[in-house]
Design a protein around this motif. Structure first.
Motif, PDB file in Angstrom:
ATOM      1  N   SER A  87      -4.920  22.169   5.913  1.00  0.00           N
ATOM      2  CA  SER A  87      -5.529  20.964   6.476  1.00  0.00           C
ATOM      3  C   SER A  87      -6.951  21.250   6.926  1.00  0.00           C
ATOM      4  N   ALA A  88      -7.820  20.268   6.771  1.00  0.00           N
ATOM      5  CA  ALA A  88      -9.192  20.413   7.252  1.00  0.00           C
ATOM      6  C   ALA A  88      -9.227  20.606   8.764  1.00  0.00           C
ATOM      7  N   PHE A  89      -8.173  20.155   9.456  1.00  0.00           N
ATOM      8  CA  PHE A  89      -8.112  20.277  10.905  1.00  0.00           C
ATOM      9  C   PHE A  89      -7.483  21.585  11.358  1.00  0.00           C
ATOM     10  N   GLY A  90      -6.969  22.369  10.401  1.00  0.00           N
ATOM     11  CA  GLY A  90      -6.367  23.644  10.750  1.00  0.00           C
ATOM     12  C   GLY A  90      -5.067  23.524  11.511  1.00  0.00           C
ATOM     13  N   GLN A  91      -4.330  22.465  11.239  1.00  0.00           N
ATOM     14  CA  GLN A  91      -3.047  22.290  11.911  1.00  0.00           C
ATOM     15  C   GLN A  91      -2.081  21.515  11.028  1.00  0.00           C
ATOM     16  N   VAL A  92      -0.805  21.661  11.335  1.00  0.00           N
ATOM     17  CA  VAL A  92       0.238  20.934  10.622  1.00  0.00           C
ATOM     18  C   VAL A  92       0.333  19.524  11.196  1.00  0.00           C
TER      19      VAL A  92
ATOM     20  N   ASN B 284       0.814  -1.206   0.000  1.00  0.00           N
ATOM     21  CA  ASN B 284       0.000   0.000   0.000  1.00  0.00           C
ATOM     22  C   ASN B 284       0.853   1.263   0.000  1.00  0.00           C
ATOM     23  N   SER B 285       0.241   2.368  -0.385  1.00  0.00           N
ATOM     24  CA  SER B 285       0.895   3.679  -0.366  1.00  0.00           C
ATOM     25  C   SER B 285       0.223   4.563   0.678  1.00  0.00           C
ATOM     26  N   VAL B 286       1.025   5.306   1.417  1.00  0.00           N
ATOM     27  CA  VAL B 286       0.528   6.279   2.386  1.00  0.00           C
ATOM     28  C   VAL B 286       1.033   7.651   1.974  1.00  0.00           C
ATOM     29  N   ALA B 287       0.113   8.602   1.847  1.00  0.00           N
ATOM     30  CA  ALA B 287       0.477   9.933   1.381  1.00  0.00           C
ATOM     31  C   ALA B 287       0.341  10.967   2.498  1.00  0.00           C
ATOM     32  N   PRO B 288       1.457  11.406   3.081  1.00  0.00           N
ATOM     33  CA  PRO B 288       1.393  12.485   4.070  1.00  0.00           C
ATOM     34  C   PRO B 288       1.139  13.829   3.388  1.00  0.00           C
ATOM     35  N   GLY B 289       0.647  14.764   4.171  1.00  0.00           N
ATOM     36  CA  GLY B 289       0.560  16.149   3.723  1.00  0.00           C
ATOM     37  C   GLY B 289       1.713  16.919   4.344  1.00  0.00           C
ATOM     38  N   ILE B 290       1.471  18.175   4.701  1.00  0.00           N
ATOM     39  CA  ILE B 290       2.509  18.970   5.349  1.00  0.00           C
ATOM     40  C   ILE B 290       2.708  18.440   6.762  1.00  0.00           C
ATOM     41  N   THR B 291       3.911  17.969   7.025  1.00  0.00           N
ATOM     42  CA  THR B 291       4.219  17.315   8.293  1.00  0.00           C
ATOM     43  C   THR B 291       5.482  17.923   8.887  1.00  0.00           C
TER      44      THR B 291
END
Length: 253
Positions: free
Chosen positions: A213-218, A186-193
């Motif tokens: 981010s939909a959560f408003g956080q990094v 499988n592939s996992v795609a992080p965002g801004i981390t």
């Protein structure tokens, strides 16, 4: 006993960031973890020490990717470390995380940079998977770290995103190839981390990035490491050939 007790794992690029968080989580679940690094020996040994201090098991392996013999060097160290600790060179979990970014406008991408990006980010993972086939136990796990940049645009990372698109194809095709052995890919795609880069010490920059981010956080490295640990467990036995969005809702628009 954790969900990964008596399992062995290799996490490439695990001296810092997402790789480190993944190694820590897999070890917490009971796996013996090979902590791979290219140049950050001190950081890799620190990761091993933190795992051992928490009651886990780990050892460091070094190999610089993108140079002749890189995969051979990696697996010589891996097999030696596994045999020393378990008596056999069986691998249960492979996490392809190591990668470099471009960070330049498209017109400034040189052939040399392009080739280096593909050598480290796409070629190395392919041949690591190929080499691992003889070591992987039936029912094993392969998890490749991709990027949200295969789904949303950042022109300064066009070539990098191309390499991550290639990595996603490893999951698709090897999942079909290895399904009969019960091995999931499988592939996992992080965002801004937050990977510890200096930019994350600038509050204004962090606030701007957080709004994606939909959560408003990094994101934190552990946010991605936890997803990888799930895919490495038996709970994810019916997931293969998949793209897992771990961007914190960045791809929602």
């Amino acid at each position: 006993m954790g969900k990964l007790a008596n399992k062995t794992a290799l996490v490439t690029g695990s001296s810092r960031g997402i790789g480190r968080a993944t190694a820590l989580r897999l070890a917490h679940e009971g796996a013996l973890v090979a902590v791979h690094y290219a140049t950050g020996e001190e950081a890799a040994l620190s990761t091993v020490a933190d795992i051992e201090a928490a009651g886990g098991r780990a050892f460091a392996v070094r190999s610089a990717f993108g140079v002749p013999g890189d995969v051979d060097t990696l697996f010589e160290a891996l097999e030696s470390g596994l045999k020393e600790r378990t008596g056999v060179a069986t691998l249960d979990i492979l996490v392809n995380n190591a990668a470099i970014m471009g960070g330049v406008p498209p017109e400034e991408v040189t052939p040399e940079l392009f080739d280096r990006l593909f050598a480290i980010n796409a070629k190395a993972p392919f041949f690591i998977v190929q080499r691992a086939l003889g070591l992987l136990a039936d029912g094993g796990r392969i998890i490749n770290i991709s990027s949200g940049l295969t789904r949303f645009a950042n022109p300064e990372e066009a070539a990098y995103a191309m390499t991550k698109g290639a990595v996603e194809q490893i999951a698709l095709h090897f999942a079909k190839y290895l399904g009969a052995r019960g091995i999931t890919v499988n592939s996992v795609a992080p965002g801004i981390t937050d990977n510890g880069s200096p930019v994350f010490d600038i509050p204004q920059a962090v606030e701007q990035m957080a709004q994606m981010s939909a959560f408003g956080q990094v994101g934190k490295p552990a946010d991605v490491g936890d997803v990888v640990a799930f895919l490495a467990s038996d709970d994810a036995r019916w997931i293969t050939g998949s793209f897992i969005d771990a961007t914190g809702g960045t791809l929602l628009g």
